[in-house]
Scaffold this motif. Structure first.
Motif, PDB file in Angstrom:
ATOM      1  N   SER A 111     -11.657   6.494  -4.089  1.00 41.79           N
ATOM      2  CA  SER A 111     -11.956   6.859  -5.411  1.00 41.79           C
ATOM      3  C   SER A 111     -11.842   5.724  -6.351  1.00 41.79           C
ATOM      4  CB  SER A 111     -11.127   8.114  -5.943  1.00 41.79           C
ATOM      5  OG  SER A 111      -9.718   7.503  -5.803  1.00 41.79           O
ATOM      6  N   GLY A 112     -12.088   5.744  -7.513  1.00 37.28           N
ATOM      7  CA  GLY A 112     -11.856   4.776  -8.553  1.00 37.28           C
ATOM      8  C   GLY A 112     -10.497   4.452  -8.996  1.00 37.28           C
ATOM      9  N   GLY A 113      -9.663   5.407  -8.962  1.00 37.92           N
ATOM     10  CA  GLY A 113      -8.159   5.287  -9.084  1.00 37.92           C
ATOM     11  C   GLY A 113      -7.638   4.690  -7.663  1.00 37.92           C
ATOM     12  N   GLU A 114      -8.197   5.043  -6.824  1.00 37.55           N
ATOM     13  CA  GLU A 114      -7.643   4.516  -5.535  1.00 37.55           C
ATOM     14  C   GLU A 114      -7.794   2.911  -5.260  1.00 37.55           C
ATOM     15  OE1 GLU A 114      -7.414   8.122  -2.394  1.00 37.55           O
ATOM     16  OE2 GLU A 114      -9.152   6.996  -2.783  1.00 37.55           O
ATOM     17  N   GLN A 115      -9.206   2.455  -5.776  1.00 35.88           N
ATOM     18  CA  GLN A 115      -9.631   1.088  -5.768  1.00 35.88           C
ATOM     19  C   GLN A 115      -8.768   0.234  -6.701  1.00 35.88           C
ATOM     20  OE1 GLN A 115     -13.663   1.947  -6.895  1.00 35.88           O
ATOM     21  NE2 GLN A 115     -14.278   2.093  -4.780  1.00 35.88           N
ATOM     22  N   GLN A 116      -8.503   0.910  -7.860  1.00 31.70           N
ATOM     23  CA  GLN A 116      -7.732   0.231  -8.832  1.00 31.70           C
ATOM     24  C   GLN A 116      -6.060  -0.221  -8.353  1.00 31.70           C
ATOM     25  OE1 GLN A 116      -8.441  -1.759 -10.679  1.00 31.70           O
ATOM     26  NE2 GLN A 116      -8.156  -1.488 -13.120  1.00 31.70           N
ATOM     27  N   ARG A 117      -5.727   0.968  -7.761  1.00 36.79           N
ATOM     28  CA  ARG A 117      -4.404   0.787  -6.982  1.00 36.79           C
ATOM     29  C   ARG A 117      -4.425  -0.292  -5.974  1.00 36.79           C
ATOM     30  NH1 ARG A 117      -2.215   6.587  -5.159  1.00 36.79           N
ATOM     31  NH2 ARG A 117      -4.272   7.184  -5.472  1.00 36.79           N
ATOM     32  N   VAL A 118      -5.336  -0.254  -5.071  1.00 31.52           N
ATOM     33  CA  VAL A 118      -5.487  -1.475  -4.111  1.00 31.52           C
ATOM     34  C   VAL A 118      -5.374  -2.677  -5.001  1.00 31.52           C
ATOM     35  CG1 VAL A 118      -6.983  -2.432  -2.458  1.00 31.52           C
ATOM     36  CG2 VAL A 118      -6.743  -0.140  -2.702  1.00 31.52           C
ATOM     37  N   ALA A 119      -6.310  -2.865  -5.941  1.00 32.24           N
ATOM     38  CA  ALA A 119      -6.381  -4.041  -6.719  1.00 32.24           C
ATOM     39  C   ALA A 119      -5.075  -4.533  -7.280  1.00 32.24           C
ATOM     40  CB  ALA A 119      -7.249  -3.887  -8.072  1.00 32.24           C
ATOM     41  N   ILE A 120      -4.071  -3.497  -7.615  1.00 33.48           N
ATOM     42  CA  ILE A 120      -2.929  -3.791  -8.164  1.00 33.48           C
ATOM     43  C   ILE A 120      -1.904  -4.474  -6.976  1.00 33.48           C
ATOM     44  CG2 ILE A 120      -0.621  -2.741  -9.098  1.00 33.48           C
ATOM     45  CD1 ILE A 120      -2.589  -0.893 -10.715  1.00 33.48           C
ATOM     46  N   ALA A 121      -2.048  -3.614  -5.899  1.00 29.21           N
ATOM     47  CA  ALA A 121      -1.458  -4.169  -4.578  1.00 29.21           C
ATOM     48  C   ALA A 121      -1.689  -5.373  -4.384  1.00 29.21           C
ATOM     49  CB  ALA A 121      -1.701  -3.348  -3.372  1.00 29.21           C
ATOM     50  N   ARG A 122      -3.239  -5.985  -4.444  1.00 27.97           N
ATOM     51  CA  ARG A 122      -3.570  -7.240  -4.316  1.00 27.97           C
ATOM     52  C   ARG A 122      -2.898  -8.151  -5.122  1.00 27.97           C
ATOM     53  NH1 ARG A 122      -9.809  -8.039  -4.910  1.00 27.97           N
ATOM     54  NH2 ARG A 122      -9.058  -7.564  -7.006  1.00 27.97           N
ATOM     55  N   ALA A 123      -2.877  -7.947  -6.174  1.00 27.89           N
ATOM     56  CA  ALA A 123      -2.302  -8.813  -7.534  1.00 27.89           C
ATOM     57  C   ALA A 123      -0.680  -9.049  -7.051  1.00 27.89           C
ATOM     58  CB  ALA A 123      -2.479  -8.303  -8.675  1.00 27.89           C
TER      59      ALA A 123
ATOM     60  N   LEU B  85       0.856  -1.073  -0.017  1.00 32.69           N
ATOM     61  CA  LEU B  85       0.106   0.009   0.050  1.00 32.69           C
ATOM     62  C   LEU B  85       0.917   1.267   0.031  1.00 32.69           C
ATOM     63  CD1 LEU B  85      -2.930  -1.231   2.459  1.00 32.69           C
ATOM     64  CD2 LEU B  85      -3.202  -0.655   0.055  1.00 32.69           C
ATOM     65  N   ARG B  86       2.130   1.172   0.858  1.00 34.49           N
ATOM     66  CA  ARG B  86       2.961   2.397   0.601  1.00 34.49           C
ATOM     67  C   ARG B  86       3.417   2.317  -0.816  1.00 34.49           C
ATOM     68  NH1 ARG B  86       4.770   0.693   5.648  1.00 34.49           N
ATOM     69  NH2 ARG B  86       6.340  -0.728   4.661  1.00 34.49           N
ATOM     70  N   MET B  87       3.647   1.323  -1.580  1.00 30.14           N
ATOM     71  CA  MET B  87       4.421   1.402  -3.023  1.00 30.14           C
ATOM     72  C   MET B  87       3.148   2.250  -3.918  1.00 30.14           C
ATOM     73  SD  MET B  87       5.996  -2.213  -3.395  1.00 30.14           S
ATOM     74  CE  MET B  87       6.637  -2.035  -5.074  1.00 30.14           C
ATOM     75  N   VAL B  88       2.156   1.822  -3.538  1.00 34.18           N
ATOM     76  CA  VAL B  88       0.947   2.259  -4.606  1.00 34.18           C
ATOM     77  C   VAL B  88       0.472   3.826  -3.916  1.00 34.18           C
ATOM     78  CG1 VAL B  88       0.214   0.239  -5.472  1.00 34.18           C
ATOM     79  CG2 VAL B  88      -0.928   0.941  -3.426  1.00 34.18           C
ATOM     80  N   GLY B  89       1.085   4.263  -3.070  1.00 31.66           N
ATOM     81  CA  GLY B  89       0.932   5.565  -2.447  1.00 31.66           C
ATOM     82  C   GLY B  89      -0.447   5.738  -1.789  1.00 31.66           C
TER      83      GLY B  89
END
Length: 239
Positions: free
Chosen positions: A148-160, A131-135
């Motif tokens: 936000s939509g962008g934040e949700q997608q960044r969480v999805a990338i962290a999860r991946a 989560l630090r890596m994706v800000g």
């Protein structure tokens, strides 16, 4: 520098039979994605991009051909072994984030690790690091509805990336975002792929983003054609 292949597809054929009609969706597709490389996959709807991603992600078997993940031939594994390889070695990001709404951002990144057998304390540390890596280290306790939509997608990338995969497969990862947010998410995705040395195969209709990846492959008549830059003809958006 480690430049080993994270994904190798050789002679991939995918044939479907419907009502006595044989349809060859893939006709000998060849593909290599190396560590730290972003490869764009483009082509019109119905060209076979989704089928290729399903095969690369071990969600579907080819009719014939060889699939290697991080140098290991996984073509003939049974369903249980394929699931193990997906869990350990492949991360997925889709157009829609598919986060679990009842869990926080941190918990969404913790869960896949615990399913893979990681202890809860270590999984939390890894989740906080990602989560630090994706800000989003300050937003870890928030549920998806508060992001936000962008934040949700960044969480999805962290999860991946939670289980430190060798390969990241992304299907229209910015397709549901406005241009500014899409730019930020793509920049963050690129930085993480470089840093983590993950191989990334990214299907997209966004030719602007495709041109900025390391290579662009177009699905054409069931095979992959490589372009020095994205094809000049615009690829139509899906309806």
């Amino acid at each position: 520098m480690n430049n080993e292949p994270m994904l190798e597809l050789s002679g991939i054929v995918r044939r479907f039979e419907q009502g006595g009609t044989v349809l060859d969706v893939l006709r000998g597709a060849e593909l290599t994605v190396r560590a730290g490389e972003l490869v764009a996959l483009v082509g019109p709807s119905g060209a076979g991009k989704s089928t290729l991603l399903q095969i690369a992600g071990l969600l579907e078997k080819p009719t014939t051909g060889t699939v290697r993940i991080a140098g290991t031939d996984v073509s003939d594994l049974d369903d249980g072994k394929r699931t193990e390889v997906r869990r350990r070695s492949i991360g997925f990001v889709y157009q829609f984030h598919h986060l679990l709404p009842e869990f926080s951002a941190r918990e969404n990144v913790v869960l896949p690790q615990m399913i893979a057998g990681v202890s809860k304390s270590i999984a939390k540390q890894r989740a906080d690091e990602l989560l630090r890596m994706v800000g989003l280290d300050a937003r870890g306790s928030h549920r998806p509805a508060r992001l936000s939509g962008g934040e949700q997608q960044r969480v999805a990338i962290a999860r991946a990336l939670a289980n430190a995969p060798s390969l990241l497969i992304a299907d229209e990862p910015t397709g549901n975002l406005d241009p500014h947010t899409a730019e930020n998410v793509f920049a963050m995705l690129t930085a993480i792929v470089r840093q983590a040395r993950v191989g990334a195969l990214v299907a997209t209709h966004n030719l602007e983003l495709a041109r900025r990846m390391d290579r662009v492959l177009e699905m054409r008549d069931g095979v992959l054609v490589e372009h020095a830059a994205a094809p000049e003809a615009a690829v139509p958006e899906e309806a």
